[in-house]
Design a protein around this motif. Structure first.
Motif, mmCIF file in Angstrom:
data_model
loop_
_atom_site.group_PDB
_atom_site.id
_atom_site.type_symbol
_atom_site.label_atom_id
_atom_site.label_comp_id
_atom_site.label_asym_id
_atom_site.label_seq_id
_atom_site.Cartn_x
_atom_site.Cartn_y
_atom_site.Cartn_z
ATOM 1 N N LEU A 43 23.631 -5.423 -4.886
ATOM 2 C CA LEU A 43 24.542 -6.535 -4.644
ATOM 3 C C LEU A 43 25.024 -7.103 -5.981
ATOM 4 O O LEU A 43 24.291 -7.079 -6.977
ATOM 5 C CB LEU A 43 23.831 -7.631 -3.852
ATOM 6 C CG LEU A 43 23.334 -7.256 -2.460
ATOM 7 C CD1 LEU A 43 22.518 -8.401 -1.869
ATOM 8 C CD2 LEU A 43 24.508 -6.906 -1.560
ATOM 9 N N PRO A 44 26.245 -7.631 -6.013
ATOM 10 C CA PRO A 44 26.726 -8.236 -7.259
ATOM 11 C C PRO A 44 25.777 -9.311 -7.796
ATOM 12 O O PRO A 44 25.665 -9.497 -9.013
ATOM 13 C CB PRO A 44 28.075 -8.835 -6.857
ATOM 14 C CG PRO A 44 28.519 -8.027 -5.687
ATOM 15 C CD PRO A 44 27.258 -7.659 -4.958
ATOM 16 N N GLU A 45 25.085 -9.999 -6.902
ATOM 17 C CA GLU A 45 24.147 -11.038 -7.329
ATOM 18 C C GLU A 45 23.003 -10.477 -8.173
ATOM 19 O O GLU A 45 22.476 -11.144 -9.065
ATOM 20 C CB GLU A 45 23.568 -11.784 -6.120
ATOM 21 C CG GLU A 45 24.588 -12.547 -5.309
ATOM 22 C CD GLU A 45 25.334 -11.680 -4.294
ATOM 23 O OE1 GLU A 45 24.882 -10.556 -3.979
ATOM 24 O OE2 GLU A 45 26.380 -12.134 -3.818
ATOM 25 N N TRP A 97 23.224 -7.881 -10.238
ATOM 26 C CA TRP A 97 23.773 -7.704 -11.574
ATOM 27 C C TRP A 97 23.950 -9.051 -12.273
ATOM 28 O O TRP A 97 23.683 -9.186 -13.469
ATOM 29 C CB TRP A 97 25.119 -6.979 -11.512
ATOM 30 C CG TRP A 97 25.014 -5.513 -11.842
ATOM 31 C CD1 TRP A 97 25.270 -4.470 -11.012
ATOM 32 C CD2 TRP A 97 24.651 -4.944 -13.092
ATOM 33 N NE1 TRP A 97 25.072 -3.287 -11.674
ATOM 34 C CE2 TRP A 97 24.696 -3.551 -12.964
ATOM 35 C CE3 TRP A 97 24.272 -5.482 -14.323
ATOM 36 C CZ2 TRP A 97 24.387 -2.685 -14.003
ATOM 37 C CZ3 TRP A 97 23.965 -4.612 -15.362
ATOM 38 C CH2 TRP A 97 24.028 -3.234 -15.194
ATOM 39 N N ALA A 98 24.390 -10.054 -11.530
ATOM 40 C CA ALA A 98 24.582 -11.379 -12.124
ATOM 41 C C ALA A 98 23.269 -11.931 -12.662
ATOM 42 O O ALA A 98 23.241 -12.555 -13.732
ATOM 43 C CB ALA A 98 25.191 -12.334 -11.107
ATOM 44 N N ASP A 99 22.177 -11.686 -11.935
ATOM 45 C CA ASP A 99 20.860 -12.127 -12.419
ATOM 46 C C ASP A 99 20.514 -11.463 -13.743
ATOM 47 O O ASP A 99 19.988 -12.105 -14.653
ATOM 48 C CB ASP A 99 19.771 -11.841 -11.383
ATOM 49 C CG ASP A 99 19.839 -12.758 -10.176
ATOM 50 O OD1 ASP A 99 20.520 -13.805 -10.253
ATOM 51 O OD2 ASP A 99 19.207 -12.419 -9.151
ATOM 52 N N ASP A 120 22.569 -13.002 -16.526
ATOM 53 C CA ASP A 120 22.003 -14.298 -16.922
ATOM 54 C C ASP A 120 20.766 -14.104 -17.793
ATOM 55 O O ASP A 120 20.600 -14.782 -18.810
ATOM 56 C CB ASP A 120 21.641 -15.132 -15.692
ATOM 57 C CG ASP A 120 22.863 -15.665 -14.968
ATOM 58 O OD1 ASP A 120 23.974 -15.645 -15.548
ATOM 59 O OD2 ASP A 120 22.707 -16.097 -13.806
#
Length: 135
Positions: free
Chosen positions: A81-83, A85-87, A90
């Protein structure tokens, strides 16, 4: 240099082809060595979490789909999920340009690896591929 010697020298970058890294760096006005360092940092970050195998296990339990598209001796080829990768972005504290570079390298490499294995690249269409070097 033997294949195993070259693999050991490249460490966490074993599943990433140099020409893909160089092309992404060139097309995004980045230094290829800096991009390789960023790729290493991402792989190290995944190792420092629960470890690659544990991370993939957790994803398989909690993501709405099985993220593993392929498992090779070198790496897990996943769709996350894109989330997710976002983690990582960050955690790595990187800017948008470096984030896009990471995504581009993983996408291109995942597609090339699938083609090399004689498999479809369709699982990567409209998805966020992530390759994690196996320990």
């Amino acid at each position: 240099m033997t294949d195993s010697t070259a693999s050991a020298r490249r460490g966490p970058l074993v599943p990433f082809d140099d020409d893909i890294v160089a092309t992404v760096a060139d097309r995004t006005d980045a230094d290829p060595d800096r991009l390789r360092t960023l790729l290493r940092r991402h792989q190290q970050s995944a190792r420092e979490l629960p470890g690659i195998d544990n991370l993939v296990y957790e994803w398989r339990r909690y993501l709405p789909h099985d993220p593993v598209v392929a498992r090779t001796d070198e790496a897990f080829h996943c769709v996350v999920l894109p989330e997710v990768w976002a983690d990582f972005a960050d955690t790595l504290d990187i800017d948008d340009a470096d984030f896009e570079r990471l995504l581009a390298v993983h996408d291109r490499q995942a597609r090339r690896a699938a083609e090399t294995r004689g498999e479809s690249t369709e699982p990567f269409d409209g998805a966020t591929p992530m390759i994690l070097t196996r320990e």
